[in-house]
Design an enzyme around this catalytic site. Structure first.
Site, PDB file in Angstrom:
ATOM      1  N   ASP A  24      46.523  36.368  39.151  1.00 12.23           N
ATOM      2  CA  ASP A  24      47.027  36.964  40.380  1.00 12.23           C
ATOM      3  C   ASP A  24      47.566  35.822  41.244  1.00 12.23           C
ATOM      4  O   ASP A  24      47.334  34.635  40.954  1.00 12.23           O
ATOM      5  CB  ASP A  24      45.881  37.719  41.067  1.00 12.23           C
ATOM      6  CG  ASP A  24      46.247  38.211  42.447  1.00 12.23           C
ATOM      7  OD1 ASP A  24      47.315  38.842  42.590  1.00 12.23           O
ATOM      8  OD2 ASP A  24      45.481  37.951  43.398  1.00 12.23           O
ATOM      9  N   LEU A  25      48.251  36.163  42.327  1.00  8.61           N
ATOM     10  CA  LEU A  25      48.880  35.123  43.147  1.00  8.61           C
ATOM     11  C   LEU A  25      48.161  34.956  44.489  1.00  8.61           C
ATOM     12  O   LEU A  25      47.420  33.997  44.694  1.00  8.61           O
ATOM     13  CB  LEU A  25      50.358  35.461  43.348  1.00  8.61           C
ATOM     14  CG  LEU A  25      51.273  34.378  43.911  1.00  8.61           C
ATOM     15  CD1 LEU A  25      51.179  33.085  43.117  1.00  8.61           C
ATOM     16  CD2 LEU A  25      52.714  34.873  43.917  1.00  8.61           C
ATOM     17  N   ASP A  26      48.354  35.907  45.410  1.00  7.81           N
ATOM     18  CA  ASP A  26      47.757  35.789  46.746  1.00  7.81           C
ATOM     19  C   ASP A  26      46.239  35.907  46.680  1.00  7.81           C
ATOM     20  O   ASP A  26      45.692  36.857  46.120  1.00  7.81           O
ATOM     21  CB  ASP A  26      48.317  36.875  47.665  1.00  7.81           C
ATOM     22  CG  ASP A  26      49.794  36.679  47.942  1.00  7.81           C
ATOM     23  OD1 ASP A  26      50.131  35.949  48.883  1.00  7.81           O
ATOM     24  OD2 ASP A  26      50.611  37.255  47.191  1.00  7.81           O
ATOM     25  N   ASP A 203      41.508  38.260  42.876  1.00  4.25           N
ATOM     26  CA  ASP A 203      40.599  38.242  44.027  1.00  4.25           C
ATOM     27  C   ASP A 203      40.394  39.593  44.707  1.00  4.25           C
ATOM     28  O   ASP A 203      39.531  39.722  45.569  1.00  4.25           O
ATOM     29  CB  ASP A 203      41.139  37.276  45.085  1.00  4.25           C
ATOM     30  CG  ASP A 203      42.337  37.849  45.829  1.00  4.25           C
ATOM     31  OD1 ASP A 203      43.330  38.224  45.161  1.00  4.25           O
ATOM     32  OD2 ASP A 203      42.268  37.965  47.063  1.00  4.25           O
TER      33      ASP A 203
END
Length: 248
Positions: A24-26, A203
């Site tokens: 995932d990124l953010d 997250d």
């Protein structure tokens, strides 16, 4: 589940070539920012990703709720395969980009429905992603209930094609057939991912479907931060993840 000794995660320098790395990124690679526009991936993390991409033979991908264009901007100069908009878009290892068929007229209708509320309450942000929407209330937390009610109302007449996806201080409206689980399963059927053991780090609530998909494939799942999760391992922050990745 408490944070674990990162050395207990069963991916090592010695077996890295047998794994596919999915992130995932953010909130995972990029620390959470006040607005989506302020997010960034630290330069040190980008350097680690670049080295891992080579070490893993290209089997490294981003699976995010952001559009692919934003993903590319955040990981520049890297160009990685992966999935955007929770899998409504994806880039294959050969660079070819695909999108699910989405009723953009319905998306525009929902924008029209939600815009008056955003204009009325400072701090709210409506992010139009083309094939999906995100209604952020990080800077207006007192309006969480109002945001959820408004999003439910906006999607109601389009519920055969769109679904709500709650997240950290955000409610997204995404195509019903788009999910990180589907995105991960699609990637894992392609070379150089196919035949490898997947690792997925995320997250947020949006990543839980991805954790379940990776666990079904016998893979490694890492939750970043606090909160209930299906993941088997946990690291406290994006910085802790980047530090562990550097060991590989």
């Amino acid at each position: 589940m408490n944070s674990v000794d990162r050395t207990s995660i069963p991916v090592t320098t010695e077996n890295l070539d047998k794994h596919a790395l999915l992130f995932d990124l953010d909130g995972t690679l990029a620390p959470i920012a006040a607005t989506p526009q302020q997010a960034h991936v630290p330069a040190e993390t980008l350097q680690v990703l670049g080295r891992l991409h080579k070490r893993a033979g290209g089997a490294l991908a981003i699976v995010s709720g952001r559009p692919l264009a934003q993903i590319d901007s955040l990981v520049h100069p890297l160009v990685l395969c992966g999935a955007g908009l929770h899998g409504a878009q994806w880039r294959e290892p050969d660079g070819k980009i695909h999108e699910l068929p989405v009723d953009t007229g319905a998306v525009a209708s929902m924008v029209q429905s939600l815009s008056p509320m955003v204009e009325r309450w400072p701090g709210l942000q409506l992010e139009h992603k083309g094939l999906s929407l995100a209604l952020h209330y990080r800077n207006a937390p007192d309006h969480e209930h109002d945001v959820r009610i408004a999003a439910e109302s906006a999607v109601q007449s389009h519920a055969d094609r769109f679904v709500l996806q709650p997240g950290k201080m955000v409610v997204e409206i995404k195509p019903r057939q788009a999910s990180k689980a589907a995105a991960i399963n699609r990637l894992m059927g392609l070379a150089p991912f196919a035949g490898r053991v997947p690792l997925f780090a995320g997250d947020d609530l949006t990543d839980e479907a991805g954790f379940q998909a990776v666990k079904a494939l016998g893979g490694v799942t890492i939750k970043i931060g606090e909160g209930d999760t299906a993941a088997d391992f946990r690291l406290p922050t994006p910085a802790a993840l980047a530090s562990w990745l550097a060991l590989l």
